[in-house]
Design a protein around this motif. Structure first.
Motif, PDB file in Angstrom:
ATOM      1  N   ALA A 608      -2.091  62.706  20.486  1.00 25.43           N
ATOM      2  CA  ALA A 608      -3.352  63.195  19.925  1.00 25.43           C
ATOM      3  C   ALA A 608      -3.149  64.553  19.273  1.00 25.43           C
ATOM      4  CB  ALA A 608      -4.415  63.303  21.019  1.00 25.43           C
ATOM      5  N   GLU A 609      -3.882  64.772  18.208  1.00 25.85           N
ATOM      6  CA  GLU A 609      -4.003  66.074  17.557  1.00 25.85           C
ATOM      7  C   GLU A 609      -5.338  66.063  16.822  1.00 25.85           C
ATOM      8  OE1 GLU A 609      -3.276  69.945  16.624  1.00 25.85           O
ATOM      9  OE2 GLU A 609      -2.066  68.672  17.939  1.00 25.85           O
ATOM     10  N   PRO A 610      -6.270  66.956  17.193  1.00 24.38           N
ATOM     11  CA  PRO A 610      -7.601  66.913  16.577  1.00 24.38           C
ATOM     12  C   PRO A 610      -7.529  67.043  15.067  1.00 24.38           C
ATOM     13  CG  PRO A 610      -7.255  68.975  17.777  1.00 24.38           C
ATOM     14  CD  PRO A 610      -6.132  68.062  18.146  1.00 24.38           C
ATOM     15  N   GLY A 611      -8.252  66.149  14.385  1.00 20.67           N
ATOM     16  CA  GLY A 611      -8.278  66.147  12.938  1.00 20.67           C
ATOM     17  C   GLY A 611      -7.148  65.394  12.289  1.00 20.67           C
ATOM     18  N   ASP A 612      -6.174  64.932  13.089  1.00 19.82           N
ATOM     19  CA  ASP A 612      -5.003  64.254  12.530  1.00 19.82           C
ATOM     20  C   ASP A 612      -4.862  62.820  13.046  1.00 19.82           C
ATOM     21  OD1 ASP A 612      -4.359  66.520  11.090  1.00 19.82           O
ATOM     22  OD2 ASP A 612      -2.981  67.276  12.613  1.00 19.82           O
ATOM     23  N   TYR A 613      -4.759  62.630  14.354  1.00 25.02           N
ATOM     24  CA  TYR A 613      -4.527  61.299  14.892  1.00 25.02           C
ATOM     25  C   TYR A 613      -4.863  61.254  16.381  1.00 25.02           C
ATOM     26  CZ  TYR A 613      -0.201  63.663  16.293  1.00 25.02           C
ATOM     27  OH  TYR A 613       0.691  64.564  16.798  1.00 25.02           O
ATOM     28  N   ILE A 614      -5.111  60.044  16.871  1.00 21.24           N
ATOM     29  CA  ILE A 614      -5.351  59.792  18.290  1.00 21.24           C
ATOM     30  C   ILE A 614      -4.827  58.398  18.604  1.00 21.24           C
ATOM     31  CG2 ILE A 614      -7.080  59.449  20.117  1.00 21.24           C
ATOM     32  CD1 ILE A 614      -8.947  61.304  18.588  1.00 21.24           C
ATOM     33  N   THR A 615      -4.119  58.269  19.720  1.00 21.45           N
ATOM     34  CA  THR A 615      -3.708  56.963  20.229  1.00 21.45           C
ATOM     35  C   THR A 615      -4.025  56.905  21.714  1.00 21.45           C
ATOM     36  OG1 THR A 615      -1.890  56.873  18.626  1.00 21.45           O
ATOM     37  CG2 THR A 615      -1.827  55.315  20.463  1.00 21.45           C
ATOM     38  N   THR A 632      -5.691  57.428  12.349  1.00 24.43           N
ATOM     39  CA  THR A 632      -5.180  58.620  11.687  1.00 24.43           C
ATOM     40  C   THR A 632      -6.157  59.067  10.608  1.00 24.43           C
ATOM     41  OG1 THR A 632      -3.222  59.598  10.648  1.00 24.43           O
ATOM     42  CG2 THR A 632      -3.878  57.415   9.884  1.00 24.43           C
ATOM     43  N   ASP A 633      -5.915  60.242  10.068  1.00 20.33           N
ATOM     44  CA  ASP A 633      -6.736  60.774   8.985  1.00 20.33           C
ATOM     45  C   ASP A 633      -6.229  60.222   7.650  1.00 20.33           C
ATOM     46  OD1 ASP A 633      -4.375  62.163   8.641  1.00 20.33           O
ATOM     47  OD2 ASP A 633      -5.250  64.149   8.930  1.00 20.33           O
ATOM     48  N   GLU A 634      -6.354  60.973   6.577  1.00 22.34           N
ATOM     49  CA  GLU A 634      -5.947  60.478   5.262  1.00 22.34           C
ATOM     50  C   GLU A 634      -4.431  60.418   5.095  1.00 22.34           C
ATOM     51  OE1 GLU A 634      -6.356  64.940   4.989  1.00 22.34           O
ATOM     52  OE2 GLU A 634      -7.434  63.275   5.938  1.00 22.34           O
ATOM     53  N   ASN A 635      -3.687  60.942   6.065  1.00 17.47           N
ATOM     54  CA  ASN A 635      -2.229  60.984   5.961  1.00 17.47           C
ATOM     55  C   ASN A 635      -1.584  59.817   6.704  1.00 17.47           C
ATOM     56  OD1 ASN A 635      -2.079  63.611   4.585  1.00 17.47           O
ATOM     57  ND2 ASN A 635      -2.906  64.400   6.504  1.00 17.47           N
ATOM     58  N   PRO A 636      -0.826  58.963   6.017  1.00 19.27           N
ATOM     59  CA  PRO A 636      -0.103  57.889   6.715  1.00 19.27           C
ATOM     60  C   PRO A 636       0.872  58.489   7.734  1.00 19.27           C
ATOM     61  CG  PRO A 636      -0.016  57.594   4.324  1.00 19.27           C
ATOM     62  CD  PRO A 636      -0.556  58.966   4.567  1.00 19.27           C
ATOM     63  N   ARG A 637       1.161  57.738   8.790  1.00 14.88           N
ATOM     64  CA  ARG A 637       2.079  58.238   9.800  1.00 14.88           C
ATOM     65  C   ARG A 637       2.697  57.070  10.554  1.00 14.88           C
ATOM     66  NH1 ARG A 637       0.194  58.544  15.123  1.00 14.88           N
ATOM     67  NH2 ARG A 637       1.623  60.274  15.499  1.00 14.88           N
ATOM     68  N   GLY A 660      -1.817  46.439   6.651  1.00 14.76           N
ATOM     69  CA  GLY A 660      -0.827  45.832   5.787  1.00 14.76           C
ATOM     70  C   GLY A 660       0.050  46.878   5.133  1.00 14.76           C
ATOM     71  N   LYS A 661       1.197  46.456   4.627  1.00 14.62           N
ATOM     72  CA  LYS A 661       2.132  47.399   4.004  1.00 14.62           C
ATOM     73  C   LYS A 661       1.514  48.111   2.809  1.00 14.62           C
ATOM     74  CE  LYS A 661       6.325  44.975   5.472  1.00 14.62           C
ATOM     75  NZ  LYS A 661       7.577  44.282   5.033  1.00 14.62           N
ATOM     76  N   ASP A 662       0.551  47.457   2.156  1.00 16.25           N
ATOM     77  CA  ASP A 662      -0.083  48.044   0.977  1.00 16.25           C
ATOM     78  C   ASP A 662      -1.474  48.597   1.277  1.00 16.25           C
ATOM     79  OD1 ASP A 662      -1.168  45.594   1.537  1.00 16.25           O
ATOM     80  OD2 ASP A 662      -1.316  44.937  -0.555  1.00 16.25           O
ATOM     81  N   ALA A 663      -1.795  48.779   2.546  1.00 11.85           N
ATOM     82  CA  ALA A 663      -3.148  49.199   2.934  1.00 11.85           C
ATOM     83  C   ALA A 663      -3.365  50.694   2.716  1.00 11.85           C
ATOM     84  CB  ALA A 663      -3.410  48.859   4.395  1.00 11.85           C
ATOM     85  N   SER A 691      -2.985  55.340   5.276  1.00 19.04           N
ATOM     86  CA  SER A 691      -3.948  56.404   5.001  1.00 19.04           C
ATOM     87  C   SER A 691      -5.339  55.965   5.432  1.00 19.04           C
ATOM     88  CB  SER A 691      -3.937  56.711   3.504  1.00 19.04           C
ATOM     89  OG  SER A 691      -4.983  57.590   3.160  1.00 19.04           O
ATOM     90  N   GLY A 692      -5.973  56.750   6.328  1.00 20.27           N
ATOM     91  CA  GLY A 692      -7.275  56.368   6.864  1.00 20.27           C
ATOM     92  C   GLY A 692      -7.211  55.110   7.707  1.00 20.27           C
ATOM     93  N   GLY A 693      -6.033  54.807   8.201  1.00 20.03           N
ATOM     94  CA  GLY A 693      -5.807  53.525   8.852  1.00 20.03           C
ATOM     95  C   GLY A 693      -5.769  53.592  10.358  1.00 20.03           C
ATOM     96  N   GLY A 694      -5.247  52.501  10.935  1.00 18.06           N
ATOM     97  CA  GLY A 694      -5.207  52.409  12.371  1.00 18.06           C
ATOM     98  C   GLY A 694      -4.335  51.266  12.846  1.00 18.06           C
ATOM     99  N   MET A 695      -4.356  51.083  14.159  1.00 16.48           N
ATOM    100  CA  MET A 695      -3.662  49.985  14.800  1.00 16.48           C
ATOM    101  C   MET A 695      -4.416  49.647  16.075  1.00 16.48           C
ATOM    102  SD  MET A 695       0.095  49.923  16.548  1.00 16.48           S
ATOM    103  CE  MET A 695      -0.512  51.212  17.618  1.00 16.48           C
ATOM    104  N   ALA A 696      -4.522  48.372  16.381  1.00 16.74           N
ATOM    105  CA  ALA A 696      -5.166  47.920  17.608  1.00 16.74           C
ATOM    106  C   ALA A 696      -4.268  46.887  18.270  1.00 16.74           C
ATOM    107  CB  ALA A 696      -6.543  47.328  17.308  1.00 16.74           C
ATOM    108  N   ILE A 697      -4.151  46.978  19.589  1.00 17.28           N
ATOM    109  CA  ILE A 697      -3.303  46.049  20.332  1.00 17.28           C
ATOM    110  C   ILE A 697      -4.074  45.537  21.546  1.00 17.28           C
ATOM    111  CG2 ILE A 697      -1.129  45.731  21.565  1.00 17.28           C
ATOM    112  CD1 ILE A 697       0.026  48.084  20.065  1.00 17.28           C
ATOM    113  N   SER A 698      -4.033  44.241  21.751  1.00 21.69           N
ATOM    114  CA  SER A 698      -4.535  43.665  22.999  1.00 21.69           C
ATOM    115  C   SER A 698      -3.348  43.122  23.774  1.00 21.69           C
ATOM    116  CB  SER A 698      -5.549  42.553  22.720  1.00 21.69           C
ATOM    117  OG  SER A 698      -4.937  41.462  22.068  1.00 21.69           O
ATOM    118  N   ILE A 699      -3.310  43.412  25.074  1.00 25.73           N
ATOM    119  CA  ILE A 699      -2.181  43.043  25.930  1.00 25.73           C
ATOM    120  C   ILE A 699      -2.707  42.208  27.086  1.00 25.73           C
ATOM    121  CG2 ILE A 699      -0.267  43.908  27.323  1.00 25.73           C
ATOM    122  CD1 ILE A 699      -0.514  46.553  25.757  1.00 25.73           C
TER     123      ILE A 699
END
Length: 700
Positions: A608-615, A632-637, A660-663, A691-699
C-alpha cells in the motif's frame, strides 16, 4: 472468548511535585508526554520509535457563557492503567479485534474558578493515540456553551497531505494531494460546486486527514465516538504547521451545548512507519463502546443491485412526471401525465429482483418509488416526502409478494430533501410501513440545505439526529445506510445496524464528470478510517453515453479495477451498481462479484501507498475462501502478491481476473483476461496492472 484485564494503579502526587506525566504504548514504540506550560496551559506531545510525531501542542476549550477551559490549571490527580481485551464485531474486516492500551487520566483544577475541574483521558495503543475531554458532575459546573475547541496537532514539518476542503455540509470533493504549505494556494480550485456546501477557511481541511512526513512516517488524524457534539475539522497555521480543531457551528454560531457530566469525542492520531499500518489500525473502533444491542441476529451484511445507476447516468428518472409544482397530498398523480422515463415501476423492479435471485444476491434497492420527486431539488421545502405514498406505477404490495417469493429483500429509500424536521415527523410511520412491507434496510439521504434553515449537516443538532435515526431504526430491526450524513467515527461498533455510509465522493461522480484514477487508492486512508462506505462499485459499462447519449462522462478505472474495489473498499454493504443488461454481457467477469464475500475473518494488507496503490487479501467469514484485490492510480505497475497467509501444505485453485495487455482506464477499460492457477503459501505472483487498473483473485 472475550478476555478483559484491567489493572489500575493510582498515583496521587502533591501538586508542587508534579512536572510531567508520561506513558508508553504496550509495545513501547509510542510515548505520550503531558505537562502544564506557563499559566497552567495543558499540553501533550507524541513520539514514535523516538521520532517526534506531535510537538508540544495545546489543549483546551473556549466557552461562551462561563470561564473557558484554556489555562489556570493545576494537576490535582493522575491515574494510570492498562487494558487488554479481545472482542468480536457483528461484522467487520476481522473476526476478532484486540483492544490493548495504556491509559493516563489527568485531573486538572482551576483554583480561580471555584476549584472547577476537568479530566483529560489519554489512551495509547500500539498504533496510535486517543484522547478526550471529560467534564464530571460537580457543584461549579453544569451547563455551558462551546465557542470553540482549541485542540492542537503541532506537526514536525511540511508534510505531504491528502486533504479535502474544510466544509460544514459536504465531503463530496476530490482529494487533493500536496504539501501542507500548498493548501492555501490550491484551496480555491479544490472547492468544486455542490448543492450544499459551506467552507470556512483558506487553510481549513476535513478529517480523517492523511499525512506523510519527509522522514517516512504515516500519520492519520481523525476523531472517534462523535456523539452529542459538533463534527471536528482542522484549521492549519501554514507557517508553523500547526493544525487546530475547528468545530461545526449551529445556525447562530455556537459550536456545542453541553451539560455535565459529559465528554467530548476522542481525538485520534494513528502513526506507523508503513502505510499498511494505517489501514490495519482498529484504534477508532476500539475507542467506541461495545454494541448497545442484546440481539444482533437481524443485522446481516448485504450484497445488492438497484434501480439507481440508470437515474444517475440520466437513462431514467426518479420522478414520475415532469411537473414543476408539486404539493404532497394535493397533487393528484393519477391525473398527471407520466414522463415515460420513470425507473421505479413495478415491472422494472421485478426485472432487478429476477436478476438478483438468479445470481445469488441478497437485495434490490429502489429509488424514486415515492411521490414528491418532481419539485424539491435545490429548494428549501419543508414538506416534500411522507415516505409511505408510492407513485401510481409502483405497487408496494405486489413488489413485497414477488420479492419474498424469490427470497429477495427490498431496500427502502428515504430521501429527506434536507428537511430533517419533516423526516423526524414521519419516522415512526415510515419504519412501521417498512416492517409491514418486508423492508429491513433503508438508504437515507440528506441532499440540499438543512431545514431548520441555518443548521449544517455536521453540526451538533444533525449529529444527534443521525444517531436518533439509527437507534429508532433498531427499535424496528432496520439497518441504516446514510448518505450525505456526517462522516463516520467508529459508531458502527456501538450501533452495528449502521451498516454503511456515503459521506464522501462516491461512484456517482463518475457520471458527473469523473473521479481521478487515484481516488480509490486514497479513500481507505481517509474516509474509510471511521467506518465502511457505500461506494457503489461494479460499473462495467464505463461510457455513460451508452445509457444516455447526452452524458459524456466516463468511469476513470478499468473494469477489473471495479472488481478489485469489492476487496479494497471494505463494506458489509456492497452494491453491484451497474445495470443487469450490462452484467449479462460480461457474466465471466461478473462471477467475481457473485462470489466475493462481504464479511471477513481475516484481512492482510499486502502492499500500500496512499494515492498510488493498494493490495489486500481477505478470508471470507466462516469459509475456506480468500479474495484479493489490487488497484492502482493512473500509473501502470507490477503488483507483488504473496500468499503466506494460506495454510501451509495446501494447494488452492485461484481464479485471476486481470487487466488485458492493452487495457487502460481512458483508452481500453473493458479489456480483461481470466485465468486459473494453482497457489500455495509459498507462491509469489507478479501481475501487471494497467493505468487506472486492478486485479482481483478468488481462491478456493
Amino acid at each position: 472468548m472475550r478476555r478483559s484485564i484491567l489493572i489500575a494503579a493510582l498515583m496521587l502526587h502533591a501538586v508542587l511535585f508534579v512536572q510531567a506525566q508520561e506513558i508508553t504504548s504496550p509495545d513501547k514504540n509510542l510515548t505520550l508526554k503531558f505537562e502544564l506550560q506557563g499559566n497552567g496551559v495543558p499540553t501533550y506531545q507524541l513520539h514514535y520509535k523516538q521520532r517526534e510525531v506531535i510537538k508540544p501542542s495545546k489543549l483546551g476549550l473556549e466557552t461562551k457563557d462561563v470561564p473557558s477551559f484554556l489555562d489556570g490549571f493545576t494537576i490535582t490527580k493522575t491515574e494510570q492503567g492498562t487494558f487488554d481485551e479481545s472482542w468480536n464485531p457483528v461484522w467487520g474486516e476481522e473476526k476478532t479485534i484486540r483492544n490493548h492500551y495504556n491509559e493516563l487520566l489527568v485531573t486538572l483544577t482551576q483554583k480561580a474558578v471555584q476549584d472547577r475541574y476537568i479530566r483529560i483521558r489519554f489512551r495509547l495503543f500500539n498504533d496510535g493515540l486517543g484522547f478526550r475531554y471529560e467534564f464530571p458532575s460537580q457543584k461549579n459546573l453544569n451547563y455551558f456553551i462551546i465557542k470553540e475547541e482549541h485542540t492542537q496537532f503541532a506537526l514536525t514539518g511540511d508534510h505531504k497531505a491528502f486533504w479535502l476542503p474544510g466544509d460544514f455540509d459536504t465531503q463530496e470533493y476530490e482529494t487533493v494531494t500536496s504539501n501542507l504549505s500548498e493548501i492555501r494556494g490550491k484551496m480555491k480550485a479544490a472547492v468544486t460546486p455542490n448543492v450544499s456546501q459551506t467552507t470556512f477557511s483558506p487553510t481549513g481541511v476535513q478529517t480523517p486527514l492523511m499525512l506523510k512526513s519527509k522522514d517516512g512516517l504515516y500519520i492519520n488524524i481523525h476523531e472517534a465516538a462523535l456523539i452529542d457534539y459538533s463534527c471536528m475539522s482542522l484549521n492549519l497555521d501554514d507557517k508553523n504547521f500547526v493544525l487546530e480543531s475547528f468545530l461545526t457551528p449551529d445556525a447562530i454560531g455556537d459550536k456545542g451545548y453541553m451539560q455535565a457530566p459529559t465528554q467530548s469525542p476522542w481525538r485520534t492520531v494513528i502513526v506507523s512507519d508503513k502505510a499498511a499500518g494505517i489501514l490495519e489500525s482498529r484504534l477508532i473502533l476500539n475507542l467506541n463502546e461495545p454494541t448497545k444491542y442484546k440481539d444482533v441476529s437481524w443485522i446481516k451484511p448485504i450484497k445488492y443491485v438497484g434501480v439507481w445507476w440508470e437515474m444517475i447516468t440520466g437513462k431514467s428518472t426518479w420522478a414520475y412526471t415532469d411537473l414543476e409544482n408539486v404539493q404532497l397530498g394535493i397533487t393528484d398523480y393519477s391525473k398527471t401525465k407520466p414522463n415515460g422515463k420513470h425507473g421505479a415501476t413495478t415491472q422494472h423492479v421485478k426485472e432487478y429482483i429476477d436478476f438478483a435471485a438468479k445470481n445469488g444476491l441478497d437485495a434490490v434497492l429502489v429509488e424514486g418509488w415515492n411521490q414528491g420527486w418532481e419539485d424539491w431539488f435545490g429548494k428549501t421545502k419543508d414538506y416534500v416526502f411522507d415516505f409511505v405514498t408510492p407513485y401510481p406505477d409502483f405497487d408496494v404490495k405486489e413488489i413485497h409478494r414477488y420479492a419474498a417469493s424469490k427470497g429477495i429483500k427490498i431496500i427502502m429509500h428515504h430521501e429527506t430533501s434536507g428537511s430533517v424536521r419533516n423526516y423526524e415527523r414521519h419516522l415512526d410511520t415510515a419504519y412501521k410501513f417498512m416492517v409491514e412491507n418486508g423492508y429491513n434496510a433503508v438508504k437515507s439521504g440528506y441532499v440540499g440545505q438543512i431545514i431548520p434553515r441555518g443548521e449544517h449537516h455536521y453540526g451538533q443538532w444533525l449529529v444527534n439526529h443521525y444517531l436518533y435515526d439509527i437507534t429508532k431504526a433498531a427499535d424496528y430491526k432496520i439497518m441504516v445506510n446514510a448518505h450525505e450524513a456526517v462522516r463516520p467515527t467508529g459508531l458502527c461498533r456501538t450501533y452495528p445496524n449502521l451498516i454503511g455510509n456515503e459521506a464522501a465522493r462516491g461512484t456517482e461522480y463518475e457520471a458527473f464528470g469523473g473521479n481521478n484514477p487515484d481516488h480509490t487508492t486514497i479513500l481507505p486512508f481517509t474516509r474509510l478510517m471511521g467506518g465502511p462506505m457505500d461506494y457503489t462499485p461494479g460499473i462495467f459499462e464505463t461510457q455513460c453515453s451508452v445509457y444516455n447519449p447526452e452524458n459524456k462522462s466516463f468511469v476513470h478505472t478499468t473494469l477489473v479495477h471495479q472488481l478489485a474495489l469489492y476487496v479494497t473498499m471494505y463494506s458489509p454493504l456492497q452494491m453491484a451498481a451497474d445495470l443487469p443488461e450490462t452484467y449479462n454481457k460480461y457474466m465471466d467477469a461478473f462471477q467475481f462479484i457473485k462470489d466475493v464475500a462481504v464479511d471477513w475473518d481475516e484481512s492482510h494488507i499486502l502492499e500500500a501507498e496512499p494515492g498510488d496503490y493498494i493490495t489486500i487479501a481477505r478470508k471470507a467469514k466462516n469459509k475456506e475462501e480468500w479474495y484479493i484485490g489490487s488497484i492502482t492510480d493512473e500509473n501502470p505497475r507490477i503488483a507483488n502478491i504473496t500468499f503466506e497467509y494460506l495454510p501451509k501444505g495446501k494447494t488452492y485453485e485461484a481464479t485471476v481476473y486481470a487487466d488485458g495487455k492493452d487495457a487502460s482506464y481512458d483508452k481500453n477499460p473493458k479489456s480483461y483476461a481470466i485465468r486459473k492457477i494453482k497457489v500455495t503459501s509459498k507462491t509469489i505472483l507478479k501481475q501487471p496492472v494497467a493505468s487506472g487498473g486492478g486485479m482481483a483473485i478468488s481462491i478456493k
